[in-house]
Scaffold this active site. Structure first.
Site, PDB file in Angstrom:
ATOM      1  N   ASP A 161      38.570  38.750  45.366  1.00  0.00           N
ATOM      2  CA  ASP A 161      37.526  38.261  44.447  1.00  0.00           C
ATOM      3  C   ASP A 161      38.315  36.656  44.003  1.00  0.00           C
ATOM      4  OD1 ASP A 161      36.097  36.642  42.309  1.00  0.00           O
ATOM      5  OD2 ASP A 161      36.338  38.381  40.980  1.00  0.00           O
ATOM      6  N   HIS A 191      49.300  39.754  65.517  1.00  0.00           N
ATOM      7  CA  HIS A 191      49.489  41.127  65.362  1.00  0.00           C
ATOM      8  C   HIS A 191      50.654  41.662  65.496  1.00  0.00           C
ATOM      9  CE1 HIS A 191      47.893  44.927  64.718  1.00  0.00           C
ATOM     10  NE2 HIS A 191      46.906  45.176  65.515  1.00  0.00           N
TER      11      HIS A 191
END
Length: 469
Positions: free
Chosen positions: A411, A159
Site C-alpha cells: 500500500d 536474480h
C-alpha cells in the site's frame, strides 16, 4: 491498439540517501547459479493515486533513496576478483528509475479474461538481461507507468542478488516507506556466514554465460485463479487415501448437489477444514499447494499428449531459510533456494488418481531438510554449474514464486494493488509462477506459460478447469 503502447517520459539514477558501510558480499552457492538467469520482473497494478502522478513520482524517488540505504546491495554492482570469486560491491552506484506513460491502456483492458496482454512486458526495463550483466548494469530498476485510469509499479532485480523472498522484502519496504513509515518493520540481514557460503569458483566462458532457453518459441500466458474452497477440494482428493477420518465422505456427500463443487452456506468447506485440523499427523498431510501443483502437473502432462513411457518432471523452488539447522535469519538477503525435482512417467502419473502424484511430490518436499540442503551445497561445490532454466525434453514443469509471498502487502498510500503481474523474464514452455489470490484467505493465482497447443489442451481439461474461477 498499437503493438507498442508505452512511452518513456524520463530516466534517472536514484542513489541511497546514506553511504553504505557494508563490505563486499561474495555470491553464495545459491546465488552463483542464477547468473545465467534473467533479472526478476514483478510489479503491481493500482488505481490512480488521489494526487498527481508527478507528486507520487517525487515521493517514490525519495522513498526509494531511503529504502536503498536499508538495502545497499541493490545499489551496488557485481565484480569478479582475480581468483574468480563474484561479489556484490556495495558502492552506492544507484539504480535506474523510469517514468513512462500508456495513456490509452485501461485497467479493464489489462485485466480482461483470457491471455495476459503483452502490454505488461512493456512495464519493465532490462528486458532479457542476464544477471551476469550486473557487472556493468544496475542491479535493480523501478518503472512507474501511468495508465488511463491507473498506474503500474514494476520492479526489476538481478536474480543473482535476490530470490523471491528478498525481492518482495525490498518491494514491501519501499511501499512501507512511501506510505510514511519512519522505521522499517523488517530489517534485512546481509550475513554471509551461512551454509551457502563457499570458496568454490564458478568458471564462465569469455563474455559471460548465455541464457539456457531459446526465448523465441511461441507461448501463451494465462492467469488461473483458484479459490480457497476449490483448493480445499483438491487437498481432500490428494489426502483421501491417507486421512483416517473417513466419515467426512458421508458428511460431504450429504451436502453436495448433483456432484457439483458448490457449497451450501460454506458447509462443505467447513467440513474439510475440520478434517484437516483434526488430523493428528499434520506432517504427513499433503498441503494445499502441493495438491494444486499435482493437479497442474497431471493436467499439463495430459495436454501435452506425451507417450506413456515418457518421463515427466515437476520442479519446484523451495526456500531453505527455515530448512537449515540452525535456521537462517528469515530476512536473510540473497538467494537461499534450491530446486526439488519430482519425476514420474506420464503413464503412471495419469493412470493413478491425484493422491498418487501428490504423495510423490509431498515426500520430496518433506525430505528436503537440513541434511538434504547441505548435500545439495556439497554436490554443487564438487561441480559448480549454472541453473539450467528451460524445458529441454518437452515434458518438464518449473514452479517458481510462492503464494506465501506478501505481494499484496504493498500500500503506497491509497490502498492495496488490484493485481500482480510479471514481465518477459525467464519464461518458457512449462514455466509456472504462483501468486496469492487478491482476496487472500488461501486463494492462489497461477501464472501459466505454455506452448499454444498445450494451453488449449489445458483449457479443455475438465479435471483442471472445474477448480478454476
Amino acid at each position: 491498439m498499437p503493438s507498442s503502447s508505452t512511452t518513456v517520459i524520463s530516466k534517472c539514477t536514484v542513489y541511497p540517501d546514506q553511504k553504505s558501510t557494508i563490505k563486499p558480499l561474495r555470491l553464495s552457492v545459491s546465488d552463483l547459479p542464477m547468473l545465467s538467469c534473467q533479472y526478476i520482473q514483478k510489479g503491481v497494478l493500482f488505481t490512480t493515486p488521489p494526487y498527481s502522478i508527478a507528486d507520487f513520482i517525487s515521493v517514490l524517488k525519495q522513498s526509494l533513496s531511503v529504502t536503498l540505504s536499508h538495502f545497499p546491495a541493490l545499489a551496488g554492482r557485481l565484480s569478479t576478483d582475480s581468483e574468480g570469486h563474484v561479489s556484490i560491491d556495495c558502492n552506492d552506484a544507484g539504480i535506474e528509475f523510469i517514468e513512462a506513460k500508456a495513456s490509452f491502456l485501461t485497467i479493464h483492458s489489462l485485466l480482461s479474461p483470457g491471455d495476459v496482454p503483452d502490454f505488461f512486458k512493456e512495464f519493465f526495463t532490462f528486458d532479457r538481461t542476464l544477471s551476469y550483466a550486473g557487472h556493468f548494469k544496475p542491479l535493480a530498476a523501478v518503472q512507474v507507468t501511468e495508465l488511463a485510469d491507473g498506474m503500474f509499479v514494476g520492479c526489476t532485480v538481478n536474480h543473482a542478488v535476490t530470490d523471491g523472498t528478498s525481492f518482495w522484502h525490498f518491494f514491501n519496504t519501499l511501499a512501507e516507506i512511501c506510505k510514511g513509515t519512519k522505521k522499517i518493520s523488517k530489517i534485512p540481514n546481509f550475513s554471509r556466514d551461512t551454509a551457502f557460503d563457499s570458496p568454490a569458483v564458478l568458471k564462465f566462458p569469455p563474455g559471460g554465460p548465455t541464457v539456457t532457453f531459446s526465448g523465441e518459441e511461441a507461448l501463451r500466458e494465462r492467469i488461473f485463479h483458484f479459490s480457497r474452497e476449490a483448493i480445499l477440494k483438491m487437498k481432500f482428493r490428494a489426502n483421501n487415501g491417507n486421512l483416517k477420518n473417513k466419515l467426512v465422505n458421508n458428511e460431504i456427500m450429504g451436502k453436495q448437489s448433483n456432484d457439483s463443487w458448490k457449497t451450501v452456506n460454506g458447509e462443505i468447506t467447513s467440513v474439510l477444514e475440520r478434517v484437516f485440523k483434526s488430523n493428528p499427523n499434520r506432517t504427513a498431510e499433503i498441503s494445499s499447494f502441493q495438491s494444486l501443483c499435482t493437479q497442474l502437473w497431471r493436467s499439463v502432462t495430459r495436454a501435452r499428449k506425451l507417450a506413456p513411457t515418457k518421463t515427466t518432471t515437476f520442479r519446484m523452488a523451495v526456500n531453505c531459510r527455515h530448512r537449515l539447522e540452525p535456521r537462517l535469519n528469515p530476512y536473510y538477503f540473497g538467494n537461499a533456494i534450491q530446486s526439488i525435482p519430482t519425476v514420474a512417467s506420464a503413464g503412471e502419473l495419469l493412470s493413478h488418481d491425484l493422491s498418487w502424484g501428490a504423495v510423490l511430490l509431498h515426500k520430496n518436499v518433506v525430505a528436503h531438510d537440513d541434511a538434504t540442503v547441505r548435500r545439495g551445497v556439497a554436490d554443487w561445490e564438487k561441480d559448480p554449474r549454472l541453473f539450467p532454466l528451460g524445458n529441454f525434453d518437452g515434458a518438464s514443469i518449473t514452479m517458481g514464486s510462492s503464494p506465501r509471498f506478501p505481494m499484496y502487502d504493498n500500500d503506497f498510500g491509497w490502498g492495496r494493488p488490484l493485481a500482480v503481474r510479471s514481465g518477459r523474464a525467464n519464461k518458457f514452455d512449462g514455466k509456472i509462477s504462483a501468486f496469492p489470490g487478491r482476496e487472500g484467505n488461501g486463494s492462489v493465482d497461477l501464472e501459466v506459460v505454455l506452448a499454444p497447443e498445450t494451453m488449449s489442451g489445458l483449457e479443455n481439461d475438465l479435471e483442471f478447469m472445474q477448480y478454476v474461477s
